[in-house]
Design a protein around this motif. Structure first.
Motif, short mmCIF file in Angstrom:
data_model
loop_
_atom_site.label_atom_id
_atom_site.label_comp_id
_atom_site.label_asym_id
_atom_site.label_seq_id
_atom_site.Cartn_x
_atom_site.Cartn_y
_atom_site.Cartn_z
N THR A 81 -6.05 -9.67 -10.70
CA THR A 81 -7.03 -9.37 -9.66
C THR A 81 -8.07 -10.48 -9.59
N GLN A 86 -12.79 -5.06 -10.86
CA GLN A 86 -11.54 -4.32 -10.94
C GLN A 86 -10.79 -4.51 -12.26
N VAL A 90 -7.77 -2.15 -13.86
CA VAL A 90 -6.42 -2.69 -14.02
C VAL A 90 -6.01 -2.64 -15.49
N SER A 222 -1.83 -2.59 -2.60
CA SER A 222 -2.31 -3.94 -2.37
C SER A 222 -1.60 -4.88 -3.35
N THR A 224 -2.83 -6.47 -5.91
CA THR A 224 -3.21 -6.10 -7.28
C THR A 224 -2.46 -4.86 -7.74
N VAL A 225 -2.35 -3.87 -6.86
CA VAL A 225 -1.65 -2.62 -7.21
C VAL A 225 -0.19 -2.89 -7.54
N THR A 281 -10.61 4.36 -5.58
CA THR A 281 -9.53 3.91 -4.69
C THR A 281 -8.43 3.18 -5.44
N LEU A 282 -8.79 2.18 -6.23
CA LEU A 282 -7.78 1.37 -6.92
C LEU A 282 -6.98 2.20 -7.92
N GLU A 285 -4.62 4.57 -6.08
CA GLU A 285 -3.48 3.88 -5.47
C GLU A 285 -2.44 3.50 -6.51
#
Length: 305
Positions: A81, A86, A90, A222, A224-225, A281-282, A285
């Motif tokens: 990321t 984040q 992560v 995304s 990163t996801v 959110t992250l 997801e």
């Protein structure tokens, strides 16, 4: 495909209004506090006790795994990321899989009922790291001594989790193993087995129902996801599999540990984000994407065994 079909049923039930909201929350509590402990205990009541000689190797491989994962969670997110805020999320996603809610049913399906006991042993170390390193990652707390009041709060959190229903069931199962108690009356073992068998379908139905409430954007994820997902579901479990095999651990210990590590992101990450006031959110997801794709990656990974 059997497990995936149950997830689809849960998804449809959520869309049609049969599941969702308060119903899912209460059913989740039933799974975690009642049926999952019953599943763990009944794994020692199959007529053939699990091998107690595997307890120390399981604890050893789990401790080694999470020490290595701590290093991965600290350094790898810097490459996955571009946003500093984040990195902790992560790192948590890379480090912790959904052992208690999804791991036990999957282990039961792949290795047989008595293997749930072995998974529970692995989860003891996982739980400890979730509420120490995991909390620090999500809250972006520095890895150094805290103030006395914060340290006490953190300590209370760890102690409370180490004495939840699934953990107490694990300790009792370990005691049954240590004492070689193999004559538990059917009037006790049969109800526990029946209640424990609810865990697999109930957990998968809840997962499907929770997916039915996510937006189309959240389902796409995304960069990163998706990078985090590849490492969480495939590269990290595969790397740990070959490392543990090279270190001489037995194949059964290595295989169960690999499946546990290959679980989708632990849902407790979302809870930690909410408690600490972070954007969910992250973590939501990546939890969704890994849960969805694990239906494919876990069977594929098991082909390595």
């Amino acid at each position: 495909m059997t497990l995936f079909f149950i997830v689809i049923v849960g998804f449809v039930a959520g869309k049609l209004g049969y599941m969702g909201g308060e119903f899912d929350r209460k059913l989740s509590n039933v799974v975690i506090d009642i049926t999952c402990p019953a599943l763990i205990l009944s794994s020692t009541m199959t007529g053939t006790l699990p091998n107690r000689d595997l307890i120390l190797p399981l604890l050893g491989i789990s401790l080694l795994t999470y020490i290595l994962l701590t290093a991965v969670a600290v350094w790898l997110p810097r490459l996955l990321t571009r946003r500093k805020e984040q990195e902790g999320i992560v790192g948590f996603a890379l480090m912790f899989g959904n052992v208690g809610f999804i791991g036990y049913p999957i282990v039961d399906s792949i290795f047989g009922h008595e293997a749930v006991f072995y998974a529970a042993i692995l989860n003891v170390v996982n739980t400890f790291f979730v509420f120490t390193v995991g909390t620090m990652l999500v809250t972006q707390a520095p890895l150094k001594p805290r103030s006395s009041s914060k340290a006490k709060d953190q300590g209370k959190g760890i102690v409370s989790v180490l004495f939840t229903s699934p953990m107490l069931a694990t300790y009792l199962a370990m005691l049954i193993m240590a004492l070689r108690i193999d004559n538990i009356p059917n009037v006790i073992s049969a109800p526990l087995t029946m209640i424990g068998s609810i865990t697999v379908p109930a957990a998968l139905l809840i997962i499907g129902s929770s997916m039915s409430r996510l937006s189309a954007r959240m389902m796409l994820g995304s960069r990163t996801v998706w990078l985090t997902t590849v490492f969480r579901l495939f590269l990290i479990p595969l790397g740990l599999y070959y490392l543990a095999s090279a270190l001489g651990f037995s194949s059964l210990v290595v295989n169960i540990n690999t499946v546990i590590i290959a679980m989708p992101v632990a849902t407790y990450g979302t809870i930690l984000c909410l408690k600490s006031g972070h954007d969910t959110t992250l973590i939501t997801e990546v939890t969704f994407i890994t849960t969805l794709l694990s239906v494919l990656t876990i069977p594929l990974l098991s082909l390595v065994f």
